[in-house]
Structures are given as C-alpha cells and as structure tokens.
Design an enzyme around this catalytic site. Sequence first.
Site, PDB file in Angstrom:
ATOM      1  N   LYS A  13      -0.254 -12.694  -7.681  1.00  0.00           N
ATOM      2  CA  LYS A  13      -0.964 -12.952  -6.424  1.00  0.00           C
ATOM      3  C   LYS A  13      -0.487 -11.950  -5.383  1.00  0.00           C
ATOM      4  CE  LYS A  13       1.127 -14.652  -3.520  1.00  0.00           C
ATOM      5  NZ  LYS A  13       2.079 -15.182  -2.536  1.00  0.00           N
ATOM      6  N   ASP A 140       2.070 -22.073  -3.528  1.00  0.00           N
ATOM      7  CA  ASP A 140       1.190 -21.011  -4.021  1.00  0.00           C
ATOM      8  C   ASP A 140       0.414 -21.401  -5.274  1.00  0.00           C
ATOM      9  OD1 ASP A 140       1.486 -19.051  -2.107  1.00  0.00           O
ATOM     10  OD2 ASP A 140       3.172 -18.076  -3.099  1.00  0.00           O
TER      11      ASP A 140
END
Length: 296
Positions: A13, A140
């Site tokens: 990410k 996350d």
Amino acid sequence: MPTTALSDQARAKVNLTLRVVGRRVDGYHDLESVVAFADCADRLTLHPGAELSLVTSGPGAQDCGDTADNLVLKATRLLAERVPKLRSGAFVLDKHLPVAAGIGGGSADAAAALRLLARANDLAADDPRVVEAARLTGADVPVCLPSRPCVMTGVGDTLTPLPLPRLPAVMVNPRVPVATKDVFKALGLRAGQLNVGIVDVLKSKGWPAVDASVADWIVAVRRGTNDLEAPALKVEPIVGDVLRALAALPGVRMSRMSGSGATCFALFASDEDTKAGAEVLRAAHPGWWIHAGSLS
C-alpha cells in the site's frame, strides 16, 4: 468448498497523500489519504482444512518477528469469532516487502488471509463479517482488503474509489524500521486537537476524472502532502536521505514518503525513466530496498 491450496498476493500500500486531520478523544487519528497499490507484493498461501498455523519464508522472513503475533493469525481468529465453524488451515507467507516500512506489509498480509478464508468458506470478500474482522485487525487492513485505489478517510475505514491510472514509480526503503506509534508521538497532537491544515482538507478540490492522464494525476498528487513526513524525519533522519536521493533522479516528477515511513516513492512519466532512476539508486545505495514498477 475448495480443498486444494489457495494463494493470493498481498500488494504494498502506498499513501500518495496523507493528511492527519486531527486526533480524536479516543486517541485515534482521523486521516484523509489517497491510497494506491504497488506491483510488488508478498504472497500468502492457505492449505484449507489443516490446523491453523503460519510458516514464513522468503527474503523478509527473518524480519517478521514472533509468528504468534502475526496479523495473519489475528485476522483469522477475529473472523472465526464471527463465522461459526470457520474453515481455516495452514498459511505459508512468502515475505518480500520490508516491515515497519509505511507500506502496510503486515496489513496487506492480513487482508490476503481474509480474502483466502472468504474463498475457502464460500464467503464474499465484502461480507460484513470479513470487513469487521479487517477493521479490528488493524487500521490499514480495511483499505488493503480490496487493494484498489481510493480516498481513505476517518480512521482508515471509509473508502471512496478513485479512477487512478497506472503511475510509473520507484519505491525505496533504507532497510531501517520505523514504528508508526513513534511517528504519531513525534507529531504531538493532543486528544481532541485538530492538525494544522484542517481548512485545506475541508476545502480540498476533487481528484481528476476517469479519463485523466498520468500527467494530470501527478500534478494533482504533487499538490498534496504527507503530514507524517516531518515527524518521521525526527524519528529517523535517514528518511531525508531517501527523499533527497529520489528528488535528484533524472526525470522525476515528484517524491514523497508513504505512510509513517521509512519507505518513500517517486513518480515518473514513463517506465523507461523509472527503470533508469532505479538503476542510479541501486548503484549509489546497494543496501537499500528498491523497487521499480507502478502504482495503481
């Protein structure tokens, strides 16, 4: 239900932008972030039906720490609490992404575990129980569950899709771990305190349309910032070395830190410029983790 081994990628990410809106009274931070995913990844394999376990392999296995604390197992147990008679199994993690690096490596692994468990149990990946397990595993993990470009707001659990094109990019980590909690501590917000720049967040312009070019997106991303960059520099000054090295590359359009660091990225107009930039960095910094590829 599948009986053979199932496998999935856990893509890195990247926070193209990251605004810390403020710190809530419960201690969590509200964020606004444009998130993309890289074409570098760990790989997670599930052997359904076996006893729950996790084995790590690959070049990053030694950095994973105690297996019992791995987010793959945490996510599995949280989903098992919500799905009666959940069919789990033996996981094998082929670890390639750096840890404590600001690219959600552990969160991506946990999200991959939830996707594999959903497949093994004939559940939709967006089943509310899967999404809830992701939220409880870590901040996350919800954005890594779909692993698609989006604007992430709140504490990371509100996702708005973005029509992001493929962006040529170089990612660099100096192989120095940075703890997220240390960076937020260095940011120094009190509970209930808004961060400088809140007006900018509230008045921020929309992002480019679905047919926008790579150049348009680079301009839009360049207007943003990462509010954790300054505190991360206090925690680990080598982040500044990485940013300076990226900014000096021929053809670079912009560079920035991802997440809470220490991974940084640079965007380019072409794959050729990306590959050339990575070669320059590898020659100058052979000890750094360097990936030339794209974000999307």
